[in-house]
Scaffold this motif. Sequence first.
Motif, PDB file in Angstrom:
ATOM      1  N   SER A 108      44.850  40.278  41.031  1.00 25.10           N
ATOM      2  CA  SER A 108      44.423  39.530  40.117  1.00 25.10           C
ATOM      3  C   SER A 108      42.909  38.772  40.420  1.00 25.10           C
ATOM      4  O   SER A 108      43.340  38.039  41.486  1.00 25.10           O
ATOM      5  CB  SER A 108      45.471  38.573  39.421  1.00 25.10           C
ATOM      6  N   ASP A 109      42.085  38.525  39.687  1.00 27.90           N
ATOM      7  CA  ASP A 109      40.834  37.874  40.101  1.00 27.90           C
ATOM      8  C   ASP A 109      40.491  36.729  39.087  1.00 27.90           C
ATOM      9  O   ASP A 109      39.403  35.999  39.220  1.00 27.90           O
ATOM     10  CB  ASP A 109      39.745  38.757  40.428  1.00 27.90           C
ATOM     11  N   TYR A 110      41.188  36.699  38.034  1.00 29.92           N
ATOM     12  CA  TYR A 110      41.075  35.665  36.887  1.00 29.92           C
ATOM     13  C   TYR A 110      42.334  35.187  36.531  1.00 29.92           C
ATOM     14  O   TYR A 110      43.176  35.805  36.260  1.00 29.92           O
ATOM     15  CB  TYR A 110      40.311  36.434  36.015  1.00 29.92           C
ATOM     16  N   ARG A 150      38.531  31.455  38.693  1.00 28.91           N
ATOM     17  CA  ARG A 150      38.429  32.733  39.407  1.00 28.91           C
ATOM     18  C   ARG A 150      39.000  32.772  40.880  1.00 28.91           C
ATOM     19  O   ARG A 150      38.748  31.741  41.252  1.00 28.91           O
ATOM     20  CB  ARG A 150      36.931  33.026  39.097  1.00 28.91           C
ATOM     21  N   SER A 151      38.996  33.992  41.037  1.00 25.82           N
ATOM     22  CA  SER A 151      39.748  33.944  42.491  1.00 25.82           C
ATOM     23  C   SER A 151      38.905  33.542  43.647  1.00 25.82           C
ATOM     24  O   SER A 151      39.256  33.289  44.690  1.00 25.82           O
ATOM     25  CB  SER A 151      40.144  35.403  42.960  1.00 25.82           C
ATOM     26  N   ASN A 152      37.595  33.241  43.427  1.00 23.93           N
ATOM     27  CA  ASN A 152      36.684  33.072  44.305  1.00 23.93           C
ATOM     28  C   ASN A 152      36.471  31.366  44.597  1.00 23.93           C
ATOM     29  O   ASN A 152      35.765  30.883  45.290  1.00 23.93           O
ATOM     30  CB  ASN A 152      35.311  33.677  44.096  1.00 23.93           C
ATOM     31  N   LYS A 173      45.662  31.701  46.678  1.00 26.99           N
ATOM     32  CA  LYS A 173      45.970  33.089  46.708  1.00 26.99           C
ATOM     33  C   LYS A 173      46.957  33.796  47.931  1.00 26.99           C
ATOM     34  O   LYS A 173      47.543  34.778  47.768  1.00 26.99           O
ATOM     35  CB  LYS A 173      44.527  33.710  46.967  1.00 26.99           C
ATOM     36  N   GLU A 191      47.380  35.877  34.126  1.00 27.99           N
ATOM     37  CA  GLU A 191      46.895  36.488  35.185  1.00 27.99           C
ATOM     38  C   GLU A 191      46.099  37.760  34.596  1.00 27.99           C
ATOM     39  O   GLU A 191      46.613  38.319  33.611  1.00 27.99           O
ATOM     40  CB  GLU A 191      47.423  36.814  36.543  1.00 27.99           C
ATOM     41  N   ASN A 195      43.409  42.274  37.765  1.00 26.70           N
ATOM     42  CA  ASN A 195      42.075  42.889  38.075  1.00 26.70           C
ATOM     43  C   ASN A 195      41.866  44.013  37.031  1.00 26.70           C
ATOM     44  O   ASN A 195      41.409  45.204  37.080  1.00 26.70           O
ATOM     45  CB  ASN A 195      42.324  43.680  39.395  1.00 26.70           C
TER      46      ASN A 195
END
Lengths: 116, 111
Positions: free
Chosen positions: B30-32, B51-53, B68, B92, B95
């Motif tokens: 998951s990135d969001y 977001r995952s960043n 994370k 989530e 992805n």
Amino acid sequence: GAGVSQTPSNKVTEKGKYVELRCDPISGHTALYWYRQSLGQGPEFLIYFQGTGAADDSGLPNDRFFAVRPEGSVSTLKIQRTERGDSAVYLCASSLSAGTGGTEAFFGQGTRLTVV
Amino acid sequence: GESVGLHLPTLSVQEGDNSIINCAYSNSASDYFIWYKQESGKGPQFIIDIRSNMDKRQGQRVTVLLNKTVKHLSLQIAATQPGDSAVYFCAENGNTDKLIFGTGTRLQVFP
């Protein structure tokens, strides 16, 4: 502008009947989602559209459930031969676009379906 | 007997205190992530996303923290008000192009 609109807000039907639930997304939103929410649980994904096509229908529980979005705007969720277990709140959401990056999805008030 | 699903975890706080609602997500891809608020009889309402960043994002009175390493998300509400009483869901994207919701936490605010 107006938010996501769902009609009817409540629907009571007899077991075995056919029902249609309607969703009007926010104008300009290309992605449209249908979710189902049972009491005390989170929304459960059913299907989503990108434009007119169903991009992912993996959440539809069986072939009694079908959804269309013929002109890329309004969508209709159709349930055939309803069963008591179909009783739930059916939520519709729309977003500007879909994509793995994710964008904010706006939800309607839902249609509460009761099968008696 | 009753379904376990009918018993949402509940957080009770006094008006003016800070609230922290936790969520363990399931998919490491998951990135969001989004937090939604749902009041009785209404659809989920967007609160804040991340977001995952990022590992932290702040809004008005709300902060979302993302860890994370342990797949953990939290929502912090500052100076909780009676109007904050609702069920809160984390979601989530796995992805994918759809949101996957958790089971929710009921927040009760007492005067």
